[in-house]
Design a protein around this motif. Structure first.
Motif, PDB file in Angstrom:
ATOM      1  N   ARG A 135       0.843  -1.211   0.000  1.00 23.34           N
ATOM      2  CA  ARG A 135       0.000   0.000   0.000  1.00 23.34           C
ATOM      3  C   ARG A 135       0.877   1.260   0.000  1.00 23.34           C
ATOM      4  N   ALA A 136       1.954   1.213   0.758  1.00 20.41           N
ATOM      5  CA  ALA A 136       2.867   2.361   0.797  1.00 20.41           C
ATOM      6  C   ALA A 136       3.499   2.593  -0.578  1.00 20.41           C
ATOM      7  N   ALA A 137       3.861   1.500  -1.257  1.00 18.74           N
ATOM      8  CA  ALA A 137       4.445   1.622  -2.602  1.00 18.74           C
ATOM      9  C   ALA A 137       3.412   2.176  -3.583  1.00 18.74           C
ATOM     10  N   ALA A 138       2.174   1.736  -3.433  1.00 21.43           N
ATOM     11  CA  ALA A 138       1.110   2.230  -4.319  1.00 21.43           C
ATOM     12  C   ALA A 138       0.910   3.728  -4.130  1.00 21.43           C
ATOM     13  N   ASN A 139       1.040   4.178  -2.888  1.00 19.74           N
ATOM     14  CA  ASN A 139       0.904   5.620  -2.629  1.00 19.74           C
ATOM     15  C   ASN A 139       2.030   6.403  -3.308  1.00 19.74           C
ATOM     16  N   VAL A 140       3.235   5.831  -3.282  1.00 25.90           N
ATOM     17  CA  VAL A 140       4.350   6.461  -3.982  1.00 25.90           C
ATOM     18  C   VAL A 140       4.036   6.551  -5.480  1.00 25.90           C
ATOM     19  N   ALA A 141       3.478   5.457  -6.012  1.00 27.79           N
ATOM     20  CA  ALA A 141       3.185   5.405  -7.451  1.00 27.79           C
ATOM     21  C   ALA A 141       2.168   6.454  -7.870  1.00 27.79           C
ATOM     22  N   MET A 142       1.287   6.817  -6.953  1.00 37.27           N
ATOM     23  CA  MET A 142       0.181   7.717  -7.317  1.00 37.27           C
ATOM     24  C   MET A 142       0.530   9.200  -7.203  1.00 37.27           C
ATOM     25  N   GLU A 143       1.757   9.495  -6.781  1.00 35.52           N
ATOM     26  CA  GLU A 143       2.134  10.913  -6.727  1.00 35.52           C
ATOM     27  C   GLU A 143       2.008  11.536  -8.113  1.00 35.52           C
ATOM     28  N   ASN A 144       1.512  12.742  -8.174  1.00 35.37           N
ATOM     29  CA  ASN A 144       1.331  13.488  -9.438  1.00 35.37           C
ATOM     30  C   ASN A 144       0.212  12.962 -10.321  1.00 35.37           C
ATOM     31  N   ALA A 145      -0.616  12.039  -9.809  1.00 41.14           N
ATOM     32  CA  ALA A 145      -1.767  11.594 -10.605  1.00 41.14           C
ATOM     33  C   ALA A 145      -2.791  12.727 -10.666  1.00 41.14           C
ATOM     34  N   LYS A 146      -3.453  12.829 -11.815  1.00 40.94           N
ATOM     35  CA  LYS A 146      -4.454  13.884 -11.983  1.00 40.94           C
ATOM     36  C   LYS A 146      -5.635  13.321 -12.770  1.00 40.94           C
ATOM     37  N   SER A 182     -12.087   9.974 -12.306  1.00 35.11           N
ATOM     38  CA  SER A 182     -11.510  10.112 -10.971  1.00 35.11           C
ATOM     39  C   SER A 182     -11.518   8.782 -10.211  1.00 35.11           C
ATOM     40  N   PHE A 183     -12.384   7.848 -10.654  1.00 35.15           N
ATOM     41  CA  PHE A 183     -12.376   6.513 -10.020  1.00 35.15           C
ATOM     42  C   PHE A 183     -11.023   5.835 -10.155  1.00 35.15           C
ATOM     43  N   LYS A 184     -10.269   6.222 -11.203  1.00 37.24           N
ATOM     44  CA  LYS A 184      -8.952   5.590 -11.395  1.00 37.24           C
ATOM     45  C   LYS A 184      -7.970   5.959 -10.284  1.00 37.24           C
ATOM     46  N   LEU A 185      -8.215   7.077  -9.597  1.00 39.72           N
ATOM     47  CA  LEU A 185      -7.312   7.481  -8.510  1.00 39.72           C
ATOM     48  C   LEU A 185      -7.384   6.493  -7.347  1.00 39.72           C
ATOM     49  N   GLN A 186      -8.489   5.767  -7.252  1.00 42.16           N
ATOM     50  CA  GLN A 186      -8.590   4.692  -6.251  1.00 42.16           C
ATOM     51  C   GLN A 186      -8.310   3.331  -6.871  1.00 42.16           C
ATOM     52  N   MET A 187      -8.832   3.154  -8.109  1.00 38.43           N
ATOM     53  CA  MET A 187      -8.670   1.854  -8.766  1.00 38.43           C
ATOM     54  C   MET A 187      -7.191   1.546  -9.020  1.00 38.43           C
ATOM     55  N   ALA A 188      -6.405   2.553  -9.396  1.00 37.05           N
ATOM     56  CA  ALA A 188      -4.999   2.301  -9.728  1.00 37.05           C
ATOM     57  C   ALA A 188      -4.198   1.809  -8.514  1.00 37.05           C
ATOM     58  N   PRO A 189      -4.217   2.543  -7.375  1.00 37.15           N
ATOM     59  CA  PRO A 189      -3.444   2.021  -6.232  1.00 37.15           C
ATOM     60  C   PRO A 189      -3.983   0.682  -5.727  1.00 37.15           C
ATOM     61  N   ASN A 190      -5.300   0.523  -5.722  1.00 38.26           N
ATOM     62  CA  ASN A 190      -5.863  -0.767  -5.297  1.00 38.26           C
ATOM     63  C   ASN A 190      -5.387  -1.898  -6.211  1.00 38.26           C
ATOM     64  N   SER A 191      -5.284  -1.596  -7.504  1.00 39.57           N
ATOM     65  CA  SER A 191      -4.829  -2.614  -8.460  1.00 39.57           C
ATOM     66  C   SER A 191      -3.358  -2.951  -8.248  1.00 39.57           C
ATOM     67  N   ILE A 192      -2.567  -1.932  -7.911  1.00 40.46           N
ATOM     68  CA  ILE A 192      -1.139  -2.185  -7.622  1.00 40.46           C
ATOM     69  C   ILE A 192      -1.019  -3.127  -6.424  1.00 40.46           C
ATOM     70  N   VAL A 193      -1.774  -2.837  -5.369  1.00 40.05           N
ATOM     71  CA  VAL A 193      -1.719  -3.677  -4.161  1.00 40.05           C
ATOM     72  C   VAL A 193      -2.164  -5.108  -4.486  1.00 40.05           C
ATOM     73  N   THR A 194      -3.272  -5.228  -5.213  1.00 39.03           N
ATOM     74  CA  THR A 194      -3.785  -6.561  -5.559  1.00 39.03           C
ATOM     75  C   THR A 194      -2.767  -7.340  -6.396  1.00 39.03           C
TER      76      THR A 194
END
Lengths: 326, 210
Positions: free
Chosen positions: A289-300, A306-318
């Protein structure tokens, strides 16, 4: 389809000459994307140069790398026993894309050259800076549910549609090209480009340059890998978000990691900072989860994605959990 | 290409001369018939424009029969089969590779015939739904589709059957889940999917030669 002339190239040089000398000539391999675009009037080449007879279909595993000819079929590469054993992430990503019929036609080089599936690019009645530079972007302020959350510009927010390319960028592949000025190698991460002010350019190939092969260096990612594709139906749809994840584990400790995302940017999106943040950590959901948060920096996000802002980190974790078999 | 034609027709004038003459004489007609950018180029280079309309020779084997054809480059394999060879069993659904109704086998591999050009099939062996049965005896997959009611309107059925046969030959029919994944390129708007999966499972489990 508008009329066009058709020639079969007997050698890479003949193919390059034919395309270099003609402003509106294109190579055709599988044709699965180009013919679709030509039927819609999105692309209107006056000459097609058929490269299918060129000797670029071989798949060879040597001591330090896998060599895949540009004309190797997506289905052939996905089913290759060496690829499945040594580069399973690539096989999984290929099988996540398209249908078996299309994989039987589409080539590795053609997969890299496919255009965005942005509906404004496809609809010739709408503005699109990629299709017609300077005409504007229909997606910004339009229906942009499928669009980018990373690296977009005020000219274009389209995404690259490939699954195969997400695995290849994660695995540090190299693209071999030949052209009027000779041969060169392009790191996979530099092959596709961000839209900037020139979204009409998908990649960094020059006029008349021909992809001859992709090389993937040997790597330790044979076991703890996963390609996750999130889409509107269970199969045969483009990604809302996809994640290529590979871990090198020593016990439960991460020695190295590879991460890339599809469906989020104008190019396959490598998550280098997130990879680095995982080194030396244990393979736990909290660390993922911490790595996913790093990955999402600068996402817009835009109005509809906007659902992708949650779907993307959740997908990284999964994807990381699946890769680690936690 | 024009040279090939010239060599086959030694008694005629070289084709490019004939073509150029024709284009010059009929330039007014051409101007009416063609879109403006093409006309502009036609004035510059007659030869290149004439080539756009030139048919290309191509030979292929379709359902065991050899064909020597001459086709316009923009003709898809699907349109060649349906419009020129009257093999209308292969269906045109979306014409964009999204539905699978046009699925045929090329050199034994299933492909979308709407997204490949006829001129790209030089030397290839094509099998369509018309080439699947053995005379009056239906192919086991055709029989299984009837037995399991694997269709309603039937429009997607030729593509489904061609895809299903390939699915078994590829080794991708080992479970209902695998069949669903590897048949996902064939859309059935009537929703006969459950029965299609049953038909494929039965043929696979029956172990018949497909």
């Amino acid at each position: 389809m508008n009329p066009f002339s058709f020639v079969r190239a007997g050698s890479p040089k003949a193919a390059i000459d034919a395309v270099s000398k003609d402003d509106n000539a294109r190579f055709i391999a599988g044709g699965t994307n180009l013919l679709d675009l030509m039927k819609n009037g999105v692309m209107q080449p006056e000459k097609l140069v058929d490269i299918n007879n060129l000797p670029l279909k071989d798949i060879q595993l040597s001591k330090d790398k896998l060599h895949i000819g540009a004309l190797a079929l997506n289905s052939t590469v996905a089913a290759d026993s060496q690829v499945k054993a040594q580069f399973p992430l690539l096989s999984q990503a290929l099988l996540a894309g398209a249908s078996q019929q299309l994989r039987n036609m589409a080539t590795v080089g053609g997969n890299m050259m496919q255009r965005t599936r942005c509906s404004y690019f496809y609809d010739t009645a709408m503005p699109c800076n990629k299709r017609q530079p300077g005409s504007g972007c229909g997606a910004i302020g339009g229906i942009n549910r499928m669009h980018a959350i990373f690296g977009a510009s005020d000219k274009c927010i389209a995404v690259h549609p490939s699954d195969m390319c997400v695995a290849l960028v994660a695995l540090d592949a190299v693209v071999l090209v030949t052209g009027p000025k000779g041969d060169r190698k392009i790191p996979f991460a530099d092959f596709h480009r961000l839209p900037g002010d020139t979204p009409e350019k998908d990649n960094t190939l020059g006029k008349g340059e021909l992809i001859t092969a992709v090389e993937v260096p040997n790597n330790p990612y044979t076991k703890n890998i996963y390609y996750l594709k999130v889409r509107d139906r269970a199969s045969y749809a483009f990604a809302l978000v996809s994640v290529a994840a590979a871990l090198e584990l020593e016990g439960n400790v991460i020695k190295s990691a590879r991460l890339a995302m599809g469906g989020v940017a104008h190019k396959p999106w490598r998550l280098t900072a997130a990879e680095k943040s995982l080194i030396g950590k244990t393979a736990t959901e909290e660390n993922f989860r911490a790595a996913a948060n790093v990955a999402m920096e600068n996402a817009k996000a835009y109005e509809h994605n906007s659902f992708k802002l949650q779907m993307a980190p959740n997908s990284i974790v999964t994807a990381l959990l699946k890769a680690a078999s936690v | 290409m024009s040279q090939d034609h010239s060599e086959k027709q030694p008694t005629h004038k070289p084709l490019h001369e004939t073509r150029r003459g024709f284009l010059k004489q009929s330039s007014a007609m051409m101007a009416l018939a063609l879109t403006p950018p093409i006309v502009l180029k036609a004035a510059e280079k007659d030869e290149a424009i004439a080539a756009l309309f030139e048919k290309v020779p191509v030979s292929m084997e379709i359902n065991g029969k050899k064909h020597q054809l001459s086709v316009e480059p923009r003709t898809t394999l699907l349109d060649l089969l349906r419009e020129q060879l009257a093999l209308t069993g292969t269906k045109k659904g979306c014409d964009h590779g999204q539905c699978g109704a046009c699925t045929v086998h090329v050199n034994g591999m299933r492909v979308n015939s709407c997204l490949t050009l006829a001129v790209m099939q030089e030397g290839k062996k094509i099998t369509t739904i018309e080439g699947l049965a053995n005379g009056e005896e239906l192919h086991p997959m055709q029989q299984a589709f009837i037995k399991h009611d694997g269709f309603q309107c039937g429009y997607c059925t030729p593509g489904q059957i061609m895809s299903a046969v390939a699915c078994i030959r590829e080794g991708h029919a080992n479970s209902p889940e695998e069949i669903r994944e590897f048949m996902s390129g064939n859309i059935c708007r009537c929703g006969a999917y459950d029965n299609i999966v049953s038909a494929v499972m039965e043929v696979k489990q029956g172990g018949q030669q497909v």
